[in-house]
Scaffold this motif. Structure first.
Motif, PDB file in Angstrom:
ATOM      1  N   UNK A 167      19.582  13.274  24.741  1.00 37.76           N
ATOM      2  CA  UNK A 167      18.250  13.539  23.013  1.00 37.76           C
ATOM      3  C   UNK A 167      17.542  12.329  22.856  1.00 37.76           C
ATOM      4  N   UNK A 168      16.380  12.287  22.850  1.00 35.76           N
ATOM      5  CA  UNK A 168      14.468  10.947  22.228  1.00 35.76           C
ATOM      6  C   UNK A 168      14.032  11.845  21.440  1.00 35.76           C
ATOM      7  N   UNK A 169      13.578  10.948  20.092  1.00 41.72           N
ATOM      8  CA  UNK A 169      13.356  11.897  19.021  1.00 41.72           C
ATOM      9  C   UNK A 169      12.696   9.889  18.427  1.00 41.72           C
ATOM     10  N   UNK A 170      11.446   9.969  18.074  1.00 43.00           N
ATOM     11  CA  UNK A 170      11.332   8.610  17.960  1.00 43.00           C
ATOM     12  C   UNK A 170      11.732   8.302  16.399  1.00 43.00           C
ATOM     13  N   UNK A 171      12.057  10.072  15.228  1.00 46.98           N
ATOM     14  CA  UNK A 171      12.491   9.977  14.142  1.00 46.98           C
ATOM     15  C   UNK A 171      13.531   9.671  14.459  1.00 46.98           C
ATOM     16  N   UNK A 172      13.948   8.213  13.629  1.00 41.03           N
ATOM     17  CA  UNK A 172      15.523   7.466  13.289  1.00 41.03           C
ATOM     18  C   UNK A 172      16.109   8.725  12.380  1.00 41.03           C
ATOM     19  N   UNK A 173      15.507   9.124  11.877  1.00 42.99           N
ATOM     20  CA  UNK A 173      16.789   9.923  10.899  1.00 42.99           C
ATOM     21  C   UNK A 173      16.732  11.372  11.762  1.00 42.99           C
ATOM     22  N   UNK A 174      16.118  11.871  12.430  1.00 40.94           N
ATOM     23  CA  UNK A 174      16.160  13.302  13.406  1.00 40.94           C
ATOM     24  C   UNK A 174      17.625  12.738  14.166  1.00 40.94           C
ATOM     25  N   UNK A 175      17.236  11.382  14.703  1.00 40.56           N
ATOM     26  CA  UNK A 175      17.950  11.093  15.881  1.00 40.56           C
ATOM     27  C   UNK A 175      19.714  11.076  15.575  1.00 40.56           C
ATOM     28  N   UNK A 176      19.666  10.738  13.758  1.00 36.15           N
ATOM     29  CA  UNK A 176      21.245  10.316  13.340  1.00 36.15           C
ATOM     30  C   UNK A 176      21.483  11.986  12.870  1.00 36.15           C
ATOM     31  N   UNK A 177      20.646  12.763  13.166  1.00 34.48           N
ATOM     32  CA  UNK A 177      21.098  13.587  12.183  1.00 34.48           C
ATOM     33  C   UNK A 177      21.529  14.544  13.550  1.00 34.48           C
ATOM     34  N   UNK A 178      20.701  14.947  14.826  1.00 33.91           N
ATOM     35  CA  UNK A 178      21.194  15.596  16.078  1.00 33.91           C
ATOM     36  C   UNK A 178      22.472  14.999  16.421  1.00 33.91           C
ATOM     37  N   UNK A 179      22.643  13.738  15.844  1.00 34.00           N
ATOM     38  CA  UNK A 179      24.124  12.873  16.835  1.00 34.00           C
ATOM     39  C   UNK A 179      25.436  12.709  16.145  1.00 34.00           C
ATOM     40  N   UNK A 180      25.094  12.965  14.360  1.00 40.32           N
ATOM     41  CA  UNK A 180      25.926  13.558  13.526  1.00 40.32           C
ATOM     42  C   UNK A 180      26.938  15.181  13.760  1.00 40.32           C
ATOM     43  N   UNK A 181      24.894  15.680  13.645  1.00 44.96           N
ATOM     44  CA  UNK A 181      25.785  17.076  13.431  1.00 44.96           C
ATOM     45  C   UNK A 181      25.666  17.737  15.131  1.00 44.96           C
ATOM     46  N   UNK A 182      24.925  17.599  15.740  1.00 47.28           N
ATOM     47  CA  UNK A 182      25.829  17.930  17.423  1.00 47.28           C
ATOM     48  C   UNK A 182      26.059  17.520  17.891  1.00 47.28           C
ATOM     49  N   UNK A 183      25.880  16.103  17.926  1.00 51.58           N
ATOM     50  CA  UNK A 183      26.955  15.286  19.142  1.00 51.58           C
ATOM     51  C   UNK A 183      26.309  15.032  20.286  1.00 51.58           C
TER      52      UNK A 183
END
Ligand code: NAI
Ligand code: 1J1
Ligand code: MG
Length: 259
Positions: free
Chosen positions: A169-185
């Motif tokens: 996945x890619x999103x320019x919003x860093x917080x969103x990326x962090x949340x998706x990496x942590x919560x969705x893997x």
């Protein structure tokens, strides 16, 4: 706030038929089959009350009539209430509607008055467009790319992780990326890696979000994003199946979700 415009909704039925054909060609199933698979439900001529809502930016001239067209396309008994807002809601409930459809500028819901189920357009759109991308007959692996992790894209990515795809996945919003990496893997997409995908879900409000390096020779791009994220030239060079329309597929998903 990315709101539909009356222009987006022009020629809705033609857009719907064109997309249904593309979906059938690319996945072997039509929109109704895909929704049945996702939710394990069927539609059976339910009565649908469509309530115009005047709050915020107000009524979108052809939004309710588009919903009426969509309910009829899927064999339901739709009716637009004579009045908007609370009066319209009262009218719909009093006329024994099984399902209520109504949207303000933030949330668009389907509410089943019989079983109490309620569904939102953002989540249902993300899920159904993700499911379409994931069923590409010519996919070369379980790798799938999600561009945009907002209300629609995040729901789509979540659905794909649950279905055991390798979700990049890619999103320019860093917080969103962090949340998706942590919560969705999810795996953060790295443009340097030159990893080309045969299945892409795009859910952003911007054009030109899909770049040459992202797409394989044959690729299914499933995108509710408005405007279209696929640049013209890439669409011509590669063999791409594009599934993109402004409203219908997401609404179909809402209807099956509340049965
Ligand atoms: N076709 C349909 O049935 C529907 C279409 N939509 C459309 O889908 C789009 C997304 O809607 P929402 O998720 O509610 O919006 P949102 O604003 O919640 O999320 C959009 C996300 O896209 C990201 N983004 C922006 N530019 C990007 C880029 N270049 N690459 C990757 N990510 C990028 C943003 O950071 C944000 O996280 C909007 O255009 C909306 O109008 C929404 C619902 C239904
Ligand atoms: N209150 C208005 C409808 C407002 C809908 C706004 N929401 C969107 O545009 C979402 C829904 C799918 C794509 N974007 C009316 O009742 O006519
Ligand atoms: Mg749609």
């Amino acid at each position: 706030m990315a709101l539909l415009t009356p222009q987006d909704l022009e020629g809705l039925t033609k857009q719907l038929e064109c997309n249904n054909n593309t979906i059938k060609k690319a996945t072997g199933m039509d929109i109704a089959d895909i929704c049945k698979q996702i939710y394990g439900t069927t539609l059976d001529g339910e009565k649908v009350g469509i309530v115009p809502i005047t709050s915020g930016n107000g009524i979108i001239t052809n939004f309710s009539s588009s919903l009426l067209t969509i309910t009829e396309y899927f064999g339901l008994d739709g009716a637009i209430t004579e009045h908007p807002d609370v009066t319209g809601y009262y009218e719909a409930v009093s006329s024994d509607a099984d399902i209520i459809l109504m949207a303000d500028d933030h949330i668009f819901i389907a509410h089943n008055m019989r079983n109490g189920k309620i569904a939102t357009n953002h989540v249902c759109t993300g899920v159904v467009y993700a499911e379409i991308a994931s069923r590409y007959k010519y996919a070369d692996s379980k790798d799938i790319l999600v561009i945009g992790l907002g209300r629609v894209g995040y729901a789509g990515a979540q659905h794909l992780v649950k279905r055991n795809f390798d979700v990049y996945a890619y999103d320019p919003d860093r917080e969103t990326m962090e949340k998706a990496r942590k919560e969705l893997g999810i795996i953060p997409y790295d443009p340097e890696e030159e990893h080309k995908f045969s299945m892409v879900l795009e859910a952003t409000p911007n054009p030109n979000t899909i770049s040459e390096g992202m797409v394989a020779e044959r690729c299914l791009i499933s995108t509710p994003g408005i405007p279209c994220g696929l640049p013209e030239d890439i669409g011509e060079r590669n063999e791409i199946d594009l599934v993109m329309e402004p409203l219908t597929i997401g609404v179909a998903s809402m209807l099956y979700a509340v049965m």
